[in-house]
Design a protein around this motif. Structure first.
Motif, mmCIF file in Angstrom:
data_model
loop_
_atom_site.group_PDB
_atom_site.id
_atom_site.type_symbol
_atom_site.label_atom_id
_atom_site.label_comp_id
_atom_site.label_asym_id
_atom_site.label_seq_id
_atom_site.Cartn_x
_atom_site.Cartn_y
_atom_site.Cartn_z
ATOM 1 N N LYS A 1 53.353 30.722 12.595
ATOM 2 C CA LYS A 1 53.454 29.353 12.116
ATOM 3 C C LYS A 1 54.909 29.009 11.823
ATOM 4 C CE LYS A 1 49.059 28.683 12.344
ATOM 5 N NZ LYS A 1 48.519 27.816 13.428
ATOM 6 N N ALA A 2 55.253 27.748 11.967
ATOM 7 C CA ALA A 2 56.646 27.328 11.829
ATOM 8 C C ALA A 2 57.226 27.720 10.472
ATOM 9 C CB ALA A 2 56.768 25.820 12.043
ATOM 10 N N ASP A 3 56.490 27.484 9.400
ATOM 11 C CA ASP A 3 57.012 27.806 8.072
ATOM 12 C C ASP A 3 57.267 29.301 7.925
ATOM 13 O OD1 ASP A 3 56.922 25.157 7.384
ATOM 14 O OD2 ASP A 3 55.116 25.306 6.147
ATOM 15 N N ASP A 4 56.347 30.118 8.431
ATOM 16 C CA ASP A 4 56.512 31.574 8.345
ATOM 17 C C ASP A 4 57.684 32.043 9.202
ATOM 18 O OD1 ASP A 4 54.343 31.752 6.643
ATOM 19 O OD2 ASP A 4 52.919 32.183 8.250
ATOM 20 N N TYR A 5 57.797 31.473 10.396
ATOM 21 C CA TYR A 5 58.914 31.847 11.273
ATOM 22 C C TYR A 5 60.245 31.548 10.591
ATOM 23 C CZ TYR A 5 62.473 31.604 14.820
ATOM 24 O OH TYR A 5 63.647 31.784 15.504
ATOM 25 N N HIS A 6 60.379 30.357 10.058
ATOM 26 C CA HIS A 6 61.654 29.987 9.438
ATOM 27 C C HIS A 6 61.931 30.829 8.193
ATOM 28 C CE1 HIS A 6 62.720 26.846 12.197
ATOM 29 N NE2 HIS A 6 61.537 26.278 12.062
#
Length: 300
Positions: A199-204
């Motif tokens: 997920k984008a939040d986890d990746y960032h």
């Protein structure tokens, strides 16, 4: 009028075989559609390294010139364990890594990737100290003109293997304090170690932690491999892009992260002799990049 943003495209490639000589990797790279290459310079499962004949070195440089594909990194032997408490194995590992840096220098390969090692029950702190001691020793032995960067590869953390958390990589770098030490981040390895990319939040959050703890300036190579095993499994099992637990969304984050556009991205996914798998995986990565560029252009 504001100028349009300039998009730097990542360079995608794969690890290709040197069966028949180091020069043969280039034709395989052409066949697979690589922008860049990773190779071994010797058998990865043997300590012995046969000398590189002058004619083979000449063919290597000729093939590089002919194809225009640079070899951006070499992967060192899997036998090397700079963290080993066994004095004989530790010394053998040091000598093997020294020989591999010599071969990289001969072939103008800028980055030598190696697994940090396993402490084999002696404790993480003792293992990290041995790795740093060996790297300091090796760097002290470097000739003045040596320009190979020693790249610690993040691991999945199975058993007593070190380097599965960013803090351990940072501890080694801090203990060596040389710009000739970098890192290689493998998507499968860090996912298996517990760093989510999906997920984008986890990746960032993962990338922000890498930048904070290790530093983006240390990142030299990205290994792009999906994972057969779930997040935090600590099992290193590579899968084709988009067919594992990271999935297409995770790789879309990576290839479209502007911070990583200058970092070579190299596949280590399963393949057969005709390299069709490399072609498909590279096409998927490039399609993810093109899709994002198209969406960005359409929304501007």
């Amino acid at each position: 009028m504001a100028s349009s943003p300039v998009h730097t495209l990542p360079r995608f490639g794969a690890h290709e075989s040197i069966a028949g000589g180091v020069h043969t990797a280039f034709e395989r790279g052409v066949q697979a559609g690589c922008d860049v290459l990773q190779i071994f310079t010797k058998s990865n499962h043997q300590w012995r390294a046969r000398p590189l004949p002058n004619d083979e070195i000449d063919r290597y440089y000729a093939a590089r010139e002919r194809t225009g594909i640079p070899v951006v990194c070499c992967h060192a032997s899997y036998l090397i364990n700079l963290a080993s408490p066994d004095e004989e194995l530790n010394e053998k590992s040091y000598e093997s890594l020294r020989v591999e840096t010599d071969r990289c220098q001969t072939l103008a390969i800028p980055n030598l990737i190696f697994h940090p090692g396993a402490h084999v029950g002696s404790g993480a702190d003792a293992g990290l100290a041995r790795i740093a001691l060996n790297l300091n020793r090796l760097l002290d032995d470097f000739p003045a003109d040596r320009d190979v960067t020693l790249c610690l590869e993040a691991t999945a953390g199975a058993g007593s293997n070190l380097g599965s958390c960013f803090e351990e990589l940072s501890a080694i770098i801090d203990a060596v304090d040389s710009d000739r030490v970098g890192v290689c981040i493998d998507s499968c390895h860090i996912f298996a170690a517990g760093y989510s990319l999906v997920k984008a939040d986890d990746y960032h959050a993962t990338m922000d932690e890498l930048c904070r703890v290790v530093g983006l300036s240390r990142l030299r190579i990205l290994h792009l491999n999906d994972s057969k095993m779930p997040l935090g499994s600590h099992r290193d099992r590579h899968e084709h892009i988009g067919q594992g637990c990271i999935g297409i969304e995770g790789f879309s984050h990576i290839v479209n992260d502007a911070r990583l556009a200058h970092i070579p991205m190299v596949l280590e996914t399963p393949k057969g002799n005709n390299l069709a798998e490399d072609r498909r995986n590279l096409a998927r990565l490039r399609a993810l990049r093109r899709l994002q560029l198209s969406l960005t252009a359409g929304g501007s």
